[in-house]
Design a protein around this motif. Structure first.
Motif, PDB file in Angstrom:
ATOM      1  N   GLY A 274       0.791  -1.231   0.000  1.00  0.00           N
ATOM      2  CA  GLY A 274       0.000   0.000   0.000  1.00  0.00           C
ATOM      3  C   GLY A 274       0.819   1.275   0.000  1.00  0.00           C
ATOM      4  O   GLY A 274       0.278   2.369   0.144  1.00  0.00           O
ATOM      5  N   SER A 275       2.153   1.159  -0.192  1.00  0.00           N
ATOM      6  CA  SER A 275       3.003   2.349  -0.115  1.00  0.00           C
ATOM      7  C   SER A 275       3.077   3.114  -1.431  1.00  0.00           C
ATOM      8  O   SER A 275       3.685   4.176  -1.495  1.00  0.00           O
ATOM      9  N   GLY A 276       2.490   2.560  -2.506  1.00  0.00           N
ATOM     10  CA  GLY A 276       2.461   3.291  -3.775  1.00  0.00           C
ATOM     11  C   GLY A 276       3.404   2.745  -4.838  1.00  0.00           C
ATOM     12  O   GLY A 276       3.595   3.372  -5.878  1.00  0.00           O
ATOM     13  N   LYS A 277       3.963   1.556  -4.606  1.00  0.00           N
ATOM     14  CA  LYS A 277       4.929   0.981  -5.538  1.00  0.00           C
ATOM     15  C   LYS A 277       4.293   0.687  -6.910  1.00  0.00           C
ATOM     16  O   LYS A 277       4.836   1.063  -7.943  1.00  0.00           O
ATOM     17  N   SER A 278       3.144  -0.002  -6.873  1.00  0.00           N
ATOM     18  CA  SER A 278       2.492  -0.343  -8.142  1.00  0.00           C
ATOM     19  C   SER A 278       2.005   0.911  -8.838  1.00  0.00           C
ATOM     20  O   SER A 278       2.057   1.017 -10.071  1.00  0.00           O
ATOM     21  N   THR A 279       1.507   1.861  -8.053  1.00  0.00           N
ATOM     22  CA  THR A 279       1.048   3.124  -8.623  1.00  0.00           C
ATOM     23  C   THR A 279       2.183   3.757  -9.423  1.00  0.00           C
ATOM     24  O   THR A 279       2.003   4.158 -10.580  1.00  0.00           O
TER      25      THR A 279
END
Ligand code: ADP
Ligand code: MG
Length: 370
Positions: A40-45
């Motif tokens: 949920g830290s934004g890696k895939s984003t």
């Protein structure tokens, strides 16, 4: 080789959920950058924005000097690998490898040649006629990697490609990835939540938390010089020890007192010549890596390092070294030492703290130097 430049790149999802706070980052041509962070830290984003699968709310993506913001994925020259291999289930492995080449209007003879090359390269030859559904997880992921690199992309983007595999297979595919990365010369971004994997493969690691880029640097820099206590805790296993301390400036240096110990543990720390004395916080946290906690069986063997009496709670043997979990009053410490040291649970020992190797964090979690 191709540089990737992210300029103020950010993404806010529906209902104001921030997936990624605007960040600036330049990935060097041929670099292997690992994006590391918890779920949920934004890696895939971040990866999806670079690939063009999502559009940013702010900022730009530049690949090889060209602004590709707003362009669809297939014109960006990127190869993609996901946790779940994106293979077409009704096609054989050979047809899956050929698919992106055919879509790129590569001549039939050249397609056959490239598929043969990929199969040899990734040890897929015995599997070429099989369908993805009949392959093991590792085989499927190798086929997906083959598909992603079939057209020799200038950029390779991988989102947790190994996280569903067991450790030996993961290690083997990791080697495969590095070899592929080097042969292809592709600028590569690997997303993972596994700090050990990140440390093992990265030229640089970019650490994300809650959609924010906390630090980006070579593994050694992140381990030894974390800018922030989140980075210090996330990198390194077993994790870094934290000691809550009270600091008091003295004539020459700083008096440090650990708050959790009884009897109190205190020492005198030197202060840099140019250190602004009024900037020393009254409370701070000392981060001490397990290898900087030394168990000394002889109380005279501390070499002048601050030390405290502790009880061994548990020992974790790891072949070449071992890790001991210690308790001193309410304070728990983890110590790493050569396996030759003989230690047994409930042994009473002296723990010497190599505090000069420690890293200081202020109340806001930012690293500072004394
Ligand atoms: P990671 O890959 O590090 O696990 P993600 O990039 O998938 O994290 O997600 C970052 C944050 O954005 C999370 O809080 C997630 O819930 C949120 N998020 C991701 N995709 C969407 C979406 N399509 N709509 C709303 N929120 C999303
Ligand atoms: Mg993800």
């Amino acid at each position: 080789m191709t540089a990737i430049e992210l300029e103020g790149l950010g993404k806010t999802h529906a209902r104001g959920v921030v997936g990624l706070h605007a960040l600036h980052l330049r990935i060097e041509p041929g670099e292997l950058l690992v994006v590391l962070g918890p779920s949920g830290s934004g890696k895939s984003t971040l990866l999806r924005l670079i690939a063009g699968l999502d559009q940013p709310t702010t900022g730009h993506v530049r690949i090889g000097g060209q602004d590709v913001t707003g362009l669809p994925p297939h014109v960006r020259g990127v190869g993609l690998v996901f946790q779940t291999p994106a293979l077409l289930p009704h096609l054989s492995v050979a047809e899956n490898l050929a698919f992106p080449l055919r879509a790129g209007r590569v001549a039939a003879a050249a397609v056959a040649e490239r598929v043969g090359e990929l199969a040899r390269r990734l040890e897929l030859e015995p599997l070429l006629s099989r369908r993805p559904g009949t392959l093991s997880g590792g085989e499927r992921q190798r086929a997906a990697l083959g598909r992603a690199i079939a057209r020799k992309p200038r950029v390779l983007l991988l989102d947790e490609p190994f996280s569903s595999l067991d450790p030996p297979l993961r290690a083997a595919l990791r080697e495969e990835l590095i070899r592929t990365h080097l042969e292809l010369g592709a600028t590569t971004i690997l997303v993972t939540h596994d700090q050990e994997e990140a440390m093992a493969v990265a030229d640089r690691i970019a650490v994300l938390d809650h959609g924010r880029l906390l630090q980006c640097g070579p593994p050694r820099t992140l381990y030894n010089r974390p800018l922030d206590c989140f980075v210090a805790r996330f990198i390194g296993s077993p994790r870094i020890n934290f000691l809550n301390c009270r600091l008091r400036p003295l004539e020459h240096g700083v008096h440090v007192e650990v708050l959790e110990t009884d009897p109190p543990l205190a020492w005198h720390a030197p202060l840099r010549e140019d250190a602004p004395r009024d900037a020393i916080p009254a409370h701070a946290t000392l981060g001490l890596r397990p290898e900087h906690v030394r168990i000394v069986l002889d109380p005279l063997g501390t070499n002048g390092a601050p030390s405290l009496a502790a009880v061994v709670e548990r020992v974790e043997y790891a072949g070449n070294d071992q890790v001991a979990w210690l308790r001193a009053g309410t304070l728990r410490l983890c110590a790493r030492m050569p396996a030759a040291t003989s230690l047994s649970p409930s042994a009473e020992v002296q723990a010497a703290l190599d505090v000069r190797q420690g890293i200081w964090f202020d109340q806001g979690g930012r690293a500072f130097e004394l």
